[in-house]
Design an enzyme around this catalytic site. Structure first.
Site, PDB file in Angstrom:
ATOM      1  N   CYS A 131      36.601  45.531  50.250  1.00 12.40           N
ATOM      2  CA  CYS A 131      35.676  44.824  51.143  1.00 12.40           C
ATOM      3  C   CYS A 131      34.219  44.909  50.685  1.00 12.40           C
ATOM      4  CB  CYS A 131      35.806  45.349  52.572  1.00 12.40           C
ATOM      5  SG  CYS A 131      35.848  47.137  52.692  1.00 12.40           S
ATOM      6  N   ARG A 249      27.928  55.083  54.558  1.00 13.24           N
ATOM      7  CA  ARG A 249      28.551  54.653  55.832  1.00 13.24           C
ATOM      8  C   ARG A 249      27.489  54.677  56.918  1.00 13.24           C
ATOM      9  NH1 ARG A 249      33.548  52.502  55.786  1.00 13.24           N
ATOM     10  NH2 ARG A 249      34.257  54.227  54.496  1.00 13.24           N
ATOM     11  N   HIS A 256      29.809  44.781  56.617  1.00 12.89           N
ATOM     12  CA  HIS A 256      29.142  45.567  55.585  1.00 12.89           C
ATOM     13  C   HIS A 256      27.861  44.847  55.156  1.00 12.89           C
ATOM     14  CE1 HIS A 256      32.569  48.050  55.428  1.00 12.89           C
ATOM     15  NE2 HIS A 256      33.086  47.725  54.261  1.00 12.89           N
TER      16      HIS A 256
HETATM   17  N1  LIG Z   1      39.361  47.746  56.923  1.00  9.88           N
HETATM   18  C1  LIG Z   1      38.789  47.064  55.957  1.00  9.88           C
HETATM   19  O1  LIG Z   1      37.597  46.658  56.015  1.00  9.88           O
HETATM   20  C2  LIG Z   1      39.574  46.729  54.716  1.00  9.88           C
HETATM   21  C3  LIG Z   1      39.025  45.823  53.836  1.00  9.88           C
HETATM   22  C4  LIG Z   1      39.724  45.494  52.674  1.00  9.88           C
HETATM   23  C5  LIG Z   1      40.942  46.075  52.422  1.00  9.88           C
HETATM   24  N2  LIG Z   1      41.459  46.982  53.301  1.00  9.88           N
HETATM   25  C6  LIG Z   1      42.771  47.539  52.977  1.00  9.88           C
HETATM   26  O2  LIG Z   1      43.738  46.924  53.822  1.00  9.88           O
HETATM   27  C7  LIG Z   1      44.803  47.858  54.103  1.00  9.88           C
HETATM   28  C8  LIG Z   1      44.940  47.997  55.628  1.00  9.88           C
HETATM   29  O3  LIG Z   1      43.721  48.528  56.132  1.00  9.88           O
HETATM   30  P1  LIG Z   1      43.393  48.648  57.699  1.00  9.88           P
HETATM   31  O4  LIG Z   1      41.947  48.950  57.733  1.00  9.88           O
HETATM   32  O5  LIG Z   1      43.943  47.473  58.449  1.00  9.88           O
HETATM   33  O6  LIG Z   1      44.273  49.956  58.089  1.00  9.88           O
HETATM   34  P2  LIG Z   1      44.813  50.413  59.525  1.00  9.88           P
HETATM   35  O7  LIG Z   1      43.984  49.877  60.604  1.00  9.88           O
HETATM   36  O8  LIG Z   1      45.008  51.877  59.399  1.00  9.88           O
HETATM   37  O9  LIG Z   1      46.266  49.699  59.610  1.00  9.88           O
HETATM   38  C9  LIG Z   1      47.322  50.081  58.760  1.00  9.88           C
HETATM   39  C10 LIG Z   1      48.538  49.160  58.929  1.00  9.88           C
HETATM   40  O10 LIG Z   1      49.558  49.588  58.023  1.00  9.88           O
HETATM   41  C11 LIG Z   1      50.766  49.852  58.760  1.00  9.88           C
HETATM   42  N3  LIG Z   1      51.481  50.964  58.155  1.00  9.88           N
HETATM   43  C12 LIG Z   1      51.025  52.214  57.929  1.00  9.88           C
HETATM   44  N4  LIG Z   1      52.016  52.966  57.368  1.00  9.88           N
HETATM   45  C13 LIG Z   1      53.098  52.161  57.266  1.00  9.88           C
HETATM   46  C14 LIG Z   1      54.416  52.346  56.780  1.00  9.88           C
HETATM   47  N5  LIG Z   1      54.838  53.521  56.285  1.00  9.88           N
HETATM   48  N6  LIG Z   1      55.279  51.281  56.818  1.00  9.88           N
HETATM   49  C15 LIG Z   1      54.878  50.102  57.324  1.00  9.88           C
HETATM   50  N7  LIG Z   1      53.637  49.855  57.797  1.00  9.88           N
HETATM   51  C16 LIG Z   1      52.751  50.882  57.766  1.00  9.88           C
HETATM   52  C17 LIG Z   1      50.296  50.200  60.149  1.00  9.88           C
HETATM   53  O11 LIG Z   1      51.367  50.005  61.052  1.00  9.88           O
HETATM   54  P3  LIG Z   1      51.465  50.851  62.446  1.00  9.88           P
HETATM   55  O12 LIG Z   1      50.460  50.247  63.380  1.00  9.88           O
HETATM   56  O13 LIG Z   1      52.870  50.616  62.857  1.00  9.88           O
HETATM   57  O14 LIG Z   1      51.139  52.280  62.096  1.00  9.88           O
HETATM   58  C18 LIG Z   1      49.154  49.194  60.322  1.00  9.88           C
HETATM   59  O15 LIG Z   1      49.698  47.915  60.629  1.00  9.88           O
HETATM   60  C19 LIG Z   1      44.413  49.172  53.398  1.00  9.88           C
HETATM   61  O16 LIG Z   1      45.026  49.217  52.123  1.00  9.88           O
HETATM   62  C20 LIG Z   1      42.900  49.048  53.253  1.00  9.88           C
HETATM   63  O17 LIG Z   1      42.392  49.796  52.184  1.00  9.88           O
HETATM   64  C21 LIG Z   1      40.813  47.296  54.453  1.00  9.88           C
END
Ligand SMILES: NC(=O)c1ccc[n+]([C@@H]2O[C@H](COP(=O)([O-])OP(=O)(O)OC[C@H]3O[C@@H](n4cnc5c(N)ncnc54)[C@H](OP(=O)(O)O)[C@@H]3O)[C@@H](O)[C@H]2O)c1
Length: 353
Positions: A131, A249, A256
């Protein structure tokens, strides 16, 4: 076959997944069936997309049967394990995690900058940049096409939702603990108020700034800082580009911001840079300091473009520009760019079908 490709959203219940469902409901509908997948913890929950309630299913091999495109919005280790499985089941994967971004056989795509790269995907996986990189790269790609980039010096002001739902919950909880208390006269005031649990951050983030994002890498660099350098180089096709980054942060929920010092091959004209940014797809120039016009996270959150302000020529270097950029880290910084990549894949799928 419905005539439209079947899409799976893996990680539909997360911070990025939630925004992805909004984006899928807002953009031109190129998808047939949409399947929502998360961990077994979320199986059975119902989430709305395109005005329809869809039940979340647990991640499994069978969940990918009949899926043409699978977006992965899950932690790195989950994507590393399951994206190849989705590919063997016949899906093209668009992955939002860091698991494959630097793999030479996986293109790292920003549709405004290198859309052609999406077609060369020997592993069946296309990666979405991180991001922080995405916050600046559309504007920089447009300037690079005209002036030729030679060096970047970047500082980030990153929102807590960059650390997922846990980051947002941590800031909300800390804000409620510090609200109304007399703070800031003695070292440690804020830490004492919020307690030892600082969530995904090494220090309290409420009423504070924390010069750290990610995990420790060599020589004191953070993983987030290395991502910005390595991913910018790969997207722009400049493998030797000097990039210095400090990631910080700040107590902002979403969006951001970055300050960027960009040095180019020759002398740059600010007027020409203004024209480029004012007409570049996906960029909004918001820059009139005389009337107090510049982007801030509070104003741009929830919007799609990269917002650019404070455009100036460097004081001591006629080949360099200074700018301030803001972008919603959950939209263009994550879900929107992933959706755009998936749409490019779907357009090719349509040609083949
Ligand atoms: N946040 C940002 O600004 C951003 C930007 C770019 C990229 N990313 C990337 O995008 C990805 C998701 O980020 P996020 O911020 O959305 O994280 P998050 O809010 O922690 O959400 C994680 C997601 O992954 C699922 N998950 C976790 N463990 C799992 C498993 N063992 N099997 C199946 N599903 C699983 C969770 O499901 P449950 O709800 O069922 O636990 C939830 O849907 C990460 O790789 C992060 O680095 C994030």
């Amino acid at each position: 076959m419905t005539g439209k490709p079947t899409l799976a959203v893996v990680g539909a219940t997360g911070a990025v997944g939630a925004v992805m469902l909004q984006i899928l409901s807002q953009r031109a509908d190129v998808w047939g069936e949409i399947r929502l997948i998360a961990s077994p913890r979320s199986a059975g929950r119902k989430l709305a997309v395109r005005g329809e309630e869809i039940e979340v299913t647990a991640l499994s091999e069978e969940a990918f049967d009949g899926v043409d495109v699978a977006m992965f919005d899950v932690p790195d280790e989950v994507a590393a394990q399951w994206a190849p499985i989705a590919v063997t089941r016949g899906a093209v994967v668009v992955d939002n995690s860091a698991a494959f971004r630097l793999d030479p056989e996986v293109p790292l795509v920003v549709p405004e900058v290198n859309p052609h790269a999406v077609r060369t995907r020997p592993r069946g996986i296309v990666a979405n940049p991180n991001c922080t990189t995405l916050t600046m790269i559309v504007a920089l790609g447009a300037l690079h096409a005209e002036f030729g980039l030679r060096e970047l010096v970047v500082s980030s002001y990153q929102a807590v939702s960059g650390a997922g739902r846990a980051g947002v919950e941590t800031l909300r909880a800390q804000l409620s603990l510090v609200a109304g208390t007399e703070l800031g006269t003695k070292p440690g005031d804020v830490r004492r108020a919020v307690g030892e649990d600082t969530g995904p951050f090494p220090e309290p983030v409420a009423l504070n700034v924390v010069p750290w994002a990610g995990s420790l890498r060599e020589d004191g660099w953070s993983s987030e800082e290395m991502k910005v350098r390595d991913e910018a180089r790969k997207i722009l096709g400049l493998p030797q580009l000097p990039v210095a980054v400090t990631c910080v942060r700040v107590p902002v929920i979403t969006t951001h911001s970055l300050t960027v010092h960009a040095r180019f091959q020759g002398e740059v004209s600010v007027d020409r840079a203004r024209e480029i940014l004012a007409t570049a797809p996906g960029v909004v120039l918001c820059d009139d300091p005389a009337t107090g016009e510049f982007p801030t996270p509070a104003d741009v959150v929830g919007t799609d473009p990269t917002w650019v302000g404070r455009l100036r020529r460097a004081l001591d270097d006629p080949t360099a520009l200074e700018l301030f950029v803001c972008g919603d880290n959950l939209r263009k910084g994550a879900a929107l760019n992933t959706a755009q990549i998936a749409e490019l894949v779907a357009a090719d799928w349509g040609d083949r079908a």
